[in-house]
Motif scaffolding. Structure first.
Motif, PDB file in Angstrom:
ATOM      1  N   ALA A 196       0.820  -1.213   0.000  1.00  0.00           N
ATOM      2  CA  ALA A 196       0.000   0.000   0.000  1.00  0.00           C
ATOM      3  C   ALA A 196       0.855   1.265   0.000  1.00  0.00           C
ATOM      4  CB  ALA A 196      -0.947   0.001   1.202  1.00  0.00           C
ATOM      5  N   GLU A 197       1.867   1.319   0.869  1.00  0.00           N
ATOM      6  CA  GLU A 197       2.701   2.526   0.952  1.00  0.00           C
ATOM      7  C   GLU A 197       3.453   2.762  -0.360  1.00  0.00           C
ATOM      8  OE1 GLU A 197       4.444   5.932   2.239  1.00  0.00           O
ATOM      9  OE2 GLU A 197       2.786   4.797   3.120  1.00  0.00           O
ATOM     10  N   LEU A 198       3.975   1.678  -0.967  1.00  0.00           N
ATOM     11  CA  LEU A 198       4.681   1.810  -2.244  1.00  0.00           C
ATOM     12  C   LEU A 198       3.740   2.298  -3.330  1.00  0.00           C
ATOM     13  CD1 LEU A 198       7.213   1.410  -3.965  1.00  0.00           C
ATOM     14  CD2 LEU A 198       6.501  -0.970  -4.317  1.00  0.00           C
ATOM     15  N   VAL A 199       2.508   1.784  -3.354  1.00  0.00           N
ATOM     16  CA  VAL A 199       1.526   2.209  -4.358  1.00  0.00           C
ATOM     17  C   VAL A 199       1.211   3.688  -4.203  1.00  0.00           C
ATOM     18  CG1 VAL A 199      -0.868   1.945  -5.127  1.00  0.00           C
ATOM     19  CG2 VAL A 199       0.518  -0.088  -4.665  1.00  0.00           C
ATOM     20  N   ARG A 200       1.056   4.141  -2.945  1.00  0.00           N
ATOM     21  CA  ARG A 200       0.776   5.555  -2.721  1.00  0.00           C
ATOM     22  C   ARG A 200       1.915   6.438  -3.248  1.00  0.00           C
ATOM     23  NH1 ARG A 200      -1.840   3.829   2.186  1.00  0.00           N
ATOM     24  NH2 ARG A 200       0.148   3.872   3.288  1.00  0.00           N
ATOM     25  N   ARG A 201       3.143   6.029  -2.987  1.00  0.00           N
ATOM     26  CA  ARG A 201       4.286   6.815  -3.453  1.00  0.00           C
ATOM     27  C   ARG A 201       4.359   6.837  -4.979  1.00  0.00           C
ATOM     28  NH1 ARG A 201       9.625   4.887  -0.462  1.00  0.00           N
ATOM     29  NH2 ARG A 201      10.435   6.436  -1.941  1.00  0.00           N
ATOM     30  N   LEU A 202       4.069   5.693  -5.603  1.00  0.00           N
ATOM     31  CA  LEU A 202       4.112   5.630  -7.063  1.00  0.00           C
ATOM     32  C   LEU A 202       3.034   6.515  -7.699  1.00  0.00           C
ATOM     33  CD1 LEU A 202       4.810   1.830  -7.652  1.00  0.00           C
ATOM     34  CD2 LEU A 202       6.336   3.725  -8.221  1.00  0.00           C
ATOM     35  N   LEU A 203       1.811   6.480  -7.127  1.00  0.00           N
ATOM     36  CA  LEU A 203       0.730   7.292  -7.677  1.00  0.00           C
ATOM     37  C   LEU A 203       1.020   8.783  -7.506  1.00  0.00           C
ATOM     38  CD1 LEU A 203      -2.403   5.244  -6.521  1.00  0.00           C
ATOM     39  CD2 LEU A 203      -1.446   5.407  -8.818  1.00  0.00           C
ATOM     40  N   GLU A 204       1.544   9.169  -6.341  1.00  0.00           N
ATOM     41  CA  GLU A 204       1.886  10.577  -6.125  1.00  0.00           C
ATOM     42  C   GLU A 204       3.000  11.018  -7.082  1.00  0.00           C
ATOM     43  OE1 GLU A 204       2.920  10.945  -2.049  1.00  0.00           O
ATOM     44  OE2 GLU A 204       0.864  10.718  -1.314  1.00  0.00           O
ATOM     45  N   TYR A 205       3.989  10.142  -7.246  1.00  0.00           N
ATOM     46  CA  TYR A 205       5.090  10.487  -8.147  1.00  0.00           C
ATOM     47  C   TYR A 205       4.598  10.630  -9.580  1.00  0.00           C
ATOM     48  CZ  TYR A 205       9.344  10.070 -10.905  1.00  0.00           C
ATOM     49  OH  TYR A 205      10.337  10.300 -11.819  1.00  0.00           O
ATOM     50  N   GLU A 206       3.675   9.731 -10.005  1.00  0.00           N
ATOM     51  CA  GLU A 206       3.163   9.798 -11.372  1.00  0.00           C
ATOM     52  C   GLU A 206       2.364  11.071 -11.599  1.00  0.00           C
ATOM     53  OE1 GLU A 206       1.275   6.669 -14.546  1.00  0.00           O
ATOM     54  OE2 GLU A 206       0.497   6.643 -12.500  1.00  0.00           O
ATOM     55  N   GLN A 207       1.569  11.489 -10.599  1.00  0.00           N
ATOM     56  CA  GLN A 207       0.809  12.728 -10.732  1.00  0.00           C
ATOM     57  C   GLN A 207       1.737  13.929 -10.865  1.00  0.00           C
ATOM     58  OE1 GLN A 207      -1.818  12.883  -7.362  1.00  0.00           O
ATOM     59  NE2 GLN A 207      -3.175  11.296  -8.142  1.00  0.00           N
ATOM     60  N   ILE A 208       2.778  13.970 -10.020  1.00  0.00           N
ATOM     61  CA  ILE A 208       3.725  15.086 -10.080  1.00  0.00           C
ATOM     62  C   ILE A 208       4.470  15.085 -11.420  1.00  0.00           C
ATOM     63  CG2 ILE A 208       5.816  16.048  -9.036  1.00  0.00           C
ATOM     64  CD1 ILE A 208       4.822  15.013  -6.346  1.00  0.00           C
ATOM     65  N   LYS A 209       4.823  13.907 -11.903  1.00  0.00           N
ATOM     66  CA  LYS A 209       5.545  13.814 -13.172  1.00  0.00           C
ATOM     67  C   LYS A 209       4.677  14.300 -14.330  1.00  0.00           C
ATOM     68  CE  LYS A 209       8.201  10.573 -15.992  1.00  0.00           C
ATOM     69  NZ  LYS A 209       8.687   9.175 -16.135  1.00  0.00           N
ATOM     70  N   LEU A 210       3.385  13.920 -14.335  1.00  0.00           N
ATOM     71  CA  LEU A 210       2.489  14.388 -15.390  1.00  0.00           C
ATOM     72  C   LEU A 210       2.279  15.893 -15.313  1.00  0.00           C
ATOM     73  CD1 LEU A 210      -0.206  11.544 -15.378  1.00  0.00           C
ATOM     74  CD2 LEU A 210       1.591  11.925 -17.060  1.00  0.00           C
ATOM     75  N   ALA A 211       2.161  16.419 -14.071  1.00  0.00           N
ATOM     76  CA  ALA A 211       2.002  17.871 -13.920  1.00  0.00           C
ATOM     77  C   ALA A 211       3.235  18.610 -14.406  1.00  0.00           C
ATOM     78  CB  ALA A 211       1.717  18.204 -12.458  1.00  0.00           C
ATOM     79  N   ALA A 212       4.421  18.058 -14.088  1.00  0.00           N
ATOM     80  CA  ALA A 212       5.658  18.692 -14.552  1.00  0.00           C
ATOM     81  C   ALA A 212       5.757  18.651 -16.078  1.00  0.00           C
ATOM     82  CB  ALA A 212       6.869  18.004 -13.924  1.00  0.00           C
ATOM     83  N   HIS A 213       5.279  17.557 -16.675  1.00  0.00           N
ATOM     84  CA  HIS A 213       5.302  17.458 -18.141  1.00  0.00           C
ATOM     85  C   HIS A 213       4.386  18.504 -18.767  1.00  0.00           C
ATOM     86  CE1 HIS A 213       5.739  15.613 -22.065  1.00  0.00           C
ATOM     87  NE2 HIS A 213       4.421  15.547 -22.172  1.00  0.00           N
ATOM     88  N   LYS A 214       3.205  18.726 -18.164  1.00  0.00           N
ATOM     89  CA  LYS A 214       2.286  19.729 -18.694  1.00  0.00           C
ATOM     90  C   LYS A 214       2.868  21.135 -18.540  1.00  0.00           C
ATOM     91  CE  LYS A 214      -1.958  17.064 -17.935  1.00  0.00           C
ATOM     92  NZ  LYS A 214      -3.253  17.010 -17.207  1.00  0.00           N
ATOM     93  N   LEU A 215       3.523  21.385 -17.395  1.00  0.00           N
ATOM     94  CA  LEU A 215       4.155  22.695 -17.213  1.00  0.00           C
ATOM     95  C   LEU A 215       5.272  22.915 -18.226  1.00  0.00           C
ATOM     96  CD1 LEU A 215       4.417  22.973 -13.321  1.00  0.00           C
ATOM     97  CD2 LEU A 215       2.938  24.295 -14.832  1.00  0.00           C
ATOM     98  N   ASN A 216       5.992  21.840 -18.536  1.00  0.00           N
ATOM     99  CA  ASN A 216       7.088  21.963 -19.500  1.00  0.00           C
ATOM    100  C   ASN A 216       6.582  22.257 -20.910  1.00  0.00           C
ATOM    101  OD1 ASN A 216      10.015  21.693 -20.010  1.00  0.00           O
ATOM    102  ND2 ASN A 216       9.387  19.955 -21.273  1.00  0.00           N
ATOM    103  N   GLU A 217       5.324  21.865 -21.198  1.00  0.00           N
ATOM    104  CA  GLU A 217       4.761  22.126 -22.520  1.00  0.00           C
ATOM    105  C   GLU A 217       4.312  23.573 -22.687  1.00  0.00           C
ATOM    106  OE1 GLU A 217       1.647  19.296 -22.965  1.00  0.00           O
ATOM    107  OE2 GLU A 217       2.991  17.662 -23.571  1.00  0.00           O
ATOM    108  N   ILE A 218       4.187  24.316 -21.572  1.00  0.00           N
ATOM    109  CA  ILE A 218       3.796  25.721 -21.668  1.00  0.00           C
ATOM    110  C   ILE A 218       4.939  26.504 -22.302  1.00  0.00           C
ATOM    111  CG2 ILE A 218       3.135  27.774 -20.355  1.00  0.00           C
ATOM    112  CD1 ILE A 218       1.942  25.941 -18.256  1.00  0.00           C
ATOM    113  N   PRO A 219       4.654  27.344 -23.276  1.00  0.00           N
ATOM    114  CA  PRO A 219       5.742  28.127 -23.908  1.00  0.00           C
ATOM    115  C   PRO A 219       6.513  28.941 -22.875  1.00  0.00           C
ATOM    116  CG  PRO A 219       3.715  28.304 -25.180  1.00  0.00           C
ATOM    117  CD  PRO A 219       3.353  27.583 -23.902  1.00  0.00           C
ATOM    118  N   GLN A 220       7.826  28.874 -22.951  1.00  0.00           N
ATOM    119  CA  GLN A 220       8.692  29.570 -22.004  1.00  0.00           C
ATOM    120  C   GLN A 220       9.532  30.604 -22.739  1.00  0.00           C
ATOM    121  OE1 GLN A 220      11.019  26.855 -19.643  1.00  0.00           O
ATOM    122  NE2 GLN A 220       9.297  25.530 -19.195  1.00  0.00           N
TER     123      GLN A 220
END
Length: 290
Positions: free
Chosen positions: A144-168
């Motif tokens: 359970a603890e490993l799954v929680r960490r993986l899901l949180e990490y995946e959400q942060i990674k997807l959010a970072a990917h979306k931020l990176n797609e914003i024109p800079q």
């Protein structure tokens, strides 16, 4: 440099889990005949001159951002259910990556070894009988603890990917810069109607301080006062606005003088200007080019 290819298990190797990495020296069978596919073509025998640099897998691991990134890659690559991770298969594949770099780059392998120890611990706890929990509730899944960490990490990674797609700025676009050559001749600010109103109020306020009570009738000519104003401006570069009025002559003369000044400005015979905003207002003869 040869790439490392994931191969499905061969029918002759029933113990090999799905998606296990096949490294050089560990050939597998693809489509029952070929060992692998190179550029879409089947490879039936291992090339004799195949050379894989010792740090090839190290470079591959450095592409990951950490142990969670590698673990999430293995799970998503094989379409495992992240809520029901097959710990044995994932741990075995994870250790294949870590073993290759442990002897060459211990600093890089340290954090990956820590995650490997955690995976082994979770698998060990799953093999033990579940502990009894007070109240008849089911014991928490060791994963359970490993799954929680993986899901949180995946959400942060997807959010970072979306931020990176914003024109800079500086990466996707640059600020446009246009050089505008300024005229060498200074341009004075324009006098607005509000500025004239404020100046007129100030003149009227001071005129009320010197009032005469002699009632007389006087015929005043706007044209005559226009000539008076022009004579005052003749031969002078600037004349302050308030110096064109004589409060001692009374309110009627002030009004006619102000109307005369407006008529001169309307006909383009005078210019009303000021050095800067809120500065005293000046009047001068209109400039006529030769």
């Amino acid at each position: 440099m040869s790439s490392i290819t994931e191969l499905p298990p061969s029918p002759s190797e029933p113990g090999q889990p799905t998606g296990v990495l096949t490294l050089p020296g560990m050939p597998g069978v693809v489509d029952q005949v070929a060992l692998a596919k190179l550029y879409g073509e089947p490879l039936f025998a291992m090339p004799q001159d195949l050379y894989i640099p010792p740090d090839a897998l190290q470079v591959f691991l450095e592409a990951f951002e950490g142990p969670l990134d590698l673990l999430l890659y293995l799970i998503r690559k094989q379409n495992f259910n992240i809520l029901d991770i097959p710990m044995a298969a994932v741990t075995r594949q994870y250790l294949v990556y870590v073993d290759e770099i442990r002897s060459t780059n211990l600093e890089l392998a340290a954090e990956y070894l820590l995650m490997a120890a955690m995976l082994i611990e979770i698998k060990s706890r799953m093999l033990l009988p579940p502990k009894k929990v007070a109240g008849g509730q089911e014991a928490e899944d060791p994963r359970a603890e490993l799954v929680r960490r993986l899901l949180e990490y995946e959400q942060i990674k997807l959010a970072a990917h979306k931020l990176n797609e914003i024109p800079q700025y500086g990466r996707d676009f640059l600020r446009a810069q246009v050089y505008v050559e300024q005229a060498l001749q200074p341009r004075f600010p324009d006098v607005t109607v509000v500025d004239l109103q404020e100046a007129w109020r100030d003149i009227v306020k001071r005129a009320k301080l010197v009032q005469h009570h002699v009632i007389s009738r006087e015929e005043l000519s706007v044209r005559e006062h226009m000539s008076i104003v022009l004579r005052k401006l003749q031969g002078r570069k600037f004349v302050e606005f308030e110096h064109l009025f004589d409060p001692a002559r009374g309110m009627p003369v002030l009004v006619v003088t102000f109307i005369a000044l407006l008529e001169l400005s309307k006909e383009g015979l005078t210019d009303v200007t000021q050095a800067e905003a809120y500065a005293p207002i000046y009047v001068r003869l209109a400039y006529t080019p030769a």
